[in-house]
Scaffold this active site. Structure first.
Site, short mmCIF file in Angstrom:
data_model
loop_
_atom_site.label_atom_id
_atom_site.label_comp_id
_atom_site.label_asym_id
_atom_site.label_seq_id
_atom_site.Cartn_x
_atom_site.Cartn_y
_atom_site.Cartn_z
N ARG A 53 28.38 47.25 -39.25
CA ARG A 53 28.33 45.86 -38.79
C ARG A 53 29.76 45.36 -38.66
O ARG A 53 30.71 46.09 -38.93
CB ARG A 53 27.46 44.97 -39.70
CG ARG A 53 27.24 45.38 -41.10
CD ARG A 53 28.47 45.34 -41.94
NE ARG A 53 29.12 44.05 -41.86
CZ ARG A 53 30.38 43.80 -42.09
NH1 ARG A 53 31.20 44.78 -42.42
NH2 ARG A 53 30.89 42.60 -41.98
N GLY A 54 29.92 44.10 -38.25
CA GLY A 54 31.25 43.58 -37.98
C GLY A 54 31.56 43.76 -36.50
O GLY A 54 31.35 44.84 -35.94
N ALA A 55 32.05 42.68 -35.88
CA ALA A 55 32.17 42.67 -34.42
C ALA A 55 32.96 43.86 -33.85
O ALA A 55 32.47 44.55 -32.93
CB ALA A 55 32.77 41.34 -33.97
N ARG A 90 22.34 43.63 -31.06
CA ARG A 90 22.74 42.40 -31.77
C ARG A 90 23.32 41.44 -30.73
O ARG A 90 24.17 41.83 -29.92
CB ARG A 90 23.76 42.69 -32.88
CG ARG A 90 23.15 43.54 -34.01
CD ARG A 90 23.98 43.50 -35.27
NE ARG A 90 23.92 42.22 -35.94
CZ ARG A 90 24.71 41.90 -36.97
NH1 ARG A 90 25.60 42.77 -37.42
NH2 ARG A 90 24.62 40.72 -37.55
N GLN A 203 27.83 40.08 -47.67
CA GLN A 203 28.91 40.97 -47.20
C GLN A 203 30.21 40.71 -47.95
O GLN A 203 31.04 41.61 -48.07
CB GLN A 203 29.14 40.77 -45.69
CG GLN A 203 28.05 41.31 -44.80
CD GLN A 203 27.08 40.22 -44.41
OE1 GLN A 203 26.81 39.31 -45.18
NE2 GLN A 203 26.53 40.30 -43.21
N ASP A 244 33.00 36.64 -34.44
CA ASP A 244 32.13 37.50 -33.62
C ASP A 244 32.22 37.16 -32.15
O ASP A 244 31.89 37.97 -31.29
CB ASP A 244 30.69 37.40 -34.10
CG ASP A 244 30.55 38.05 -35.46
OD1 ASP A 244 30.88 37.39 -36.46
OD2 ASP A 244 30.18 39.23 -35.50
N ASN A 254 31.31 32.68 -36.24
CA ASN A 254 31.45 33.67 -37.31
C ASN A 254 30.23 33.55 -38.23
O ASN A 254 29.34 32.71 -38.00
CB ASN A 254 32.77 33.45 -38.07
CG ASN A 254 33.09 34.59 -39.01
OD1 ASN A 254 33.04 35.76 -38.61
ND2 ASN A 254 33.42 34.29 -40.25
N LYS A 255 30.21 34.34 -39.25
CA LYS A 255 29.07 34.39 -40.18
C LYS A 255 28.66 32.99 -40.65
O LYS A 255 29.50 32.13 -40.90
CB LYS A 255 29.47 35.27 -41.37
CG LYS A 255 28.42 35.46 -42.44
CD LYS A 255 27.10 35.98 -41.90
CE LYS A 255 27.23 37.29 -41.17
NZ LYS A 255 25.99 37.66 -40.43
O1 MRU Z 1 26.45 40.21 -39.61
P1 MRU Z 1 27.78 40.89 -39.73
O2 MRU Z 1 28.01 41.50 -41.08
O3 MRU Z 1 28.01 41.87 -38.61
O4 MRU Z 1 28.84 39.73 -39.57
C1 MRU Z 1 30.19 40.01 -39.65
C2 MRU Z 1 31.04 38.81 -39.51
O5 MRU Z 1 30.58 37.72 -39.38
C3 MRU Z 1 32.51 39.04 -39.45
O6 MRU Z 1 33.22 37.97 -40.01
C4 MRU Z 1 32.91 39.19 -37.98
O7 MRU Z 1 32.16 40.20 -37.37
C5 MRU Z 1 34.35 39.47 -37.81
S1 MRU Z 1 34.66 41.16 -38.20
C6 MRU Z 1 36.27 41.59 -38.14
#
Ligand code: MRU
Length: 361
Positions: A53-55, A90, A203, A244, A254-255
Site C-alpha cells: 500500500r502507499g501511493a 484502489r 499504519q 495520495d 491523504n489518509k
Molecule cells: O491506505 P494506504 O495505507 O495506502 O494509505 C497510505 C497513505 O495515506 C500515505 O500517507 C500516502 O499513500 C502517501 S505514501 C508515501
C-alpha cells in the site's frame, strides 16, 4: 532502508524475470513475510487487500503487474483487460493511473510480440526513479528540519508529527514524509517523531513505528486524537505527511484524519507540510474536496482490530457491539490554505497553483 540491519526494498524482481516479490505489510510489525506476485490477479489482490500500500508503491507494483500480464497475454485485448483490472484496485492514489498510463503508452508503441520481453525494463526504471524521487524529497525536506532545529537554538530534538505511513514501506525506499527525517538524522539533527496510530488500519502504529524502530529514530506512537493537544502545548515543531493525490492548486488528499491534524496545526501556528513526488500531482484537478474520489473500505476495518496476544499469537477481535454498523472513508482532503508547503523532488513549493507550476513548468 533496513530491517534487522539488512537493507531492503518493498518490491524486488524474482529470479524468473517475470514476477516480483513484496513484503507482506498486513503482517508487520509482528511477522516478516514476503509474497510472490506472478499473475495479474495476484497483483490486483495484493493492491486491493493492502499486502502492499502507499501511493508510490501502488504505482510501482501496478507497473510490474502490467509487465507480468504481458507474459500471459500480450495482445491489445490482453493489455486492455490487465489495465482495467489493475486500475480498478484502489481509487484514490493517482500514482496508480500515472504508472499504468505510462506502461500502456509504452506497450502501445510496439508490436504485441515485443511486449513481454521489454515490460520489466520500464517497470524497473519506474521503481528506480521512485527511489531517486524519494531521496530528493528527503534532501529538500531535511533543510526544513535543519531550519526548525536552528530556530530552537539547536536545543532538544525537532518534534515532528506524521500521520499514517508515508515511509519507505509506502514507496520503494526512503519514503516521502519520512525521507526528510532520515536525511536530517543522517546530518546529525536530533529528531523525535510523534506517530499517529492511524485508525482504522493503524499504519502509523504498525508500519511507521516499525520503520523508525528499525532505523533507530526516537519516536512515540500517539492515539489519533492526541495531536491537537500536543500542538496546543508546543510539543510539535512541524507536521509532515504524505499524499495520495494532490491537485494542481495544492489541495492534499491523504489518509483519513490528516485534515483534522492540519486544522489543529493552523490553529496553533505549527507548520504543516506534505511530501510527495510529481507522480502524486493530478494536474487535471483544480479542487480536491469535491473532485478526488475517496475510497470507502470495509466496515470490518472499523469494527475489528488485530494485534499480538501475550502468547505471541496474532488475533483479530471485535470492538463494537454485535449489530452496530460502521462507515469507513479511507482518505480526506486538506485544503491548500492549511498547507504550509509541498516538499517535492524539485524543491519546496507553496501550496498554490503558481507555486507548483513554478516547479513543474
Ligand atoms: O491506505 P494506504 O495505507 O495506502 O494509505 C497510505 C497513505 O495515506 C500515505 O500517507 C500516502 O499513500 C502517501 S505514501 C508515501
Amino acid at each position: 532502508m533496513k530491517i534487522n540491519g539488512q537493507p531492503y526494498r518493498t518490491i524486488w524482481e524474482a529470479a524468473d524475470g517475470k514476477s516480483v516479490e513484496v513484503i507482506d505489510q498486513r503482517k508487520l510489525p509482528h511477522i516478516f513475510d514476503t509474497v510472490r506476485l506472478d499473475n495479474v490477479e495476484r497483483y490486483a489482490w495484493a493492491i486491493s487487500d493492502m499486502v502492499i500500500r502507499g501511493a508510490p508503491l501502488i504505482g510501482v507494483c501496478a507497473a510490474y503487474g502490467l509487465a507480468t500480464a504481458m507474459f500471459e497475454n500480450s495482445s491489445d485485448d490482453g493489455l486492455a483487460l490487465a489495465y482495467e483490472r489493475l486500475i480498478g484496485t484502489r481509487p484514490t492514489a493517482v500514482n496508480l493511473r500515472w504508472s499504468l498510463d505510462r506502461m500502456r503508452g509504452f506497450f502501445m508503441g510496439m508490436v504485441p510480440e515485443a511486449r513481454a520481453s521489454s515490460g520489466f525494463a520500464l517497470a524497473r526504471s519506474i521503481a528506480e526513479e521512485d527511489v531517486q524521487l524519494s531521496a530528493a524529497i528527503g534532501r529538500h525536506g531535511a533543510e526544513i528540519i535543519q531550519r526548525a532545529w536552528s530556530a530552537k537554538g539547536q536545543k532538544g530534538p525537532v518534534n515532528i508529527l506524521t500521520h499514517c505511513n508515508a515511509g519507505w514501506l509506502a514507496a520503494v525506499d526512503w519514503g516521502t514524509a519520512t525521507s526528510p527525517i532520515y536525511h536530517a538524522v543522517a546530518q546529525g539533527v536530533p529528531v523525535h517523531v510523534y506517530v499517529d496510530e492511524t485508525r482504522p488500519r493503524n499504519q502509523g502504529a504498525s508500519l511507521t513505528a516499525f520503520e523508525l524502530n528499525e532505523e533507530g529514530v526516537p519516536h512515540s506512537v500517539i492515539v489519533d486524537n492526541a495531536g491537537g493537544h500536543l500542538m496546543q502545548h508546543g510539543q510539535v515543531d512541524l507536521c509532515i505527511v504524505g499524499s495520495d493525490r494532490t491537485t494542481s492548486t495544492g489541495d492534499v488528499c491523504n489518509k483519513i484524519g490528516t485534515y483534522l491534524k492540519a486544522l489543529a496545526a493552523k490553529d496553533n501556528d505549527v507548520p504543516f507540510y506534505a511530501a510527495l513526488p510529481f507522480s502524486t500531482i493530478d494536474w487535471s484537478l483544480a479542487e480536491g474536496v469535491r473532485s478526488i474520489p475517496i475510497e470507502t473500505r470495509s466496515d470490518e476495518e472499523v469494527t475489528h482490530v488485530s494485534g499480538k496476544m501475550d502468547d505471541g499469537m496474532i488475533a483479530t477481535v471485535q470492538i463494537t457491539p454485535d449489530g452496530s454498523s460502521a462507515y469507513n472513508p479511507a482518505f480526506d482532503v486538506t485544503p491548500a490554505r492549511l498547507v504550509t508547503g509541498i516538499i517535492t523532488e524539485r524543491g519546496v513549493a507553496p501550496a498554490t497553483e503558481a507555486g507548483l507550476r513554478a516547479l513543474y513548468a
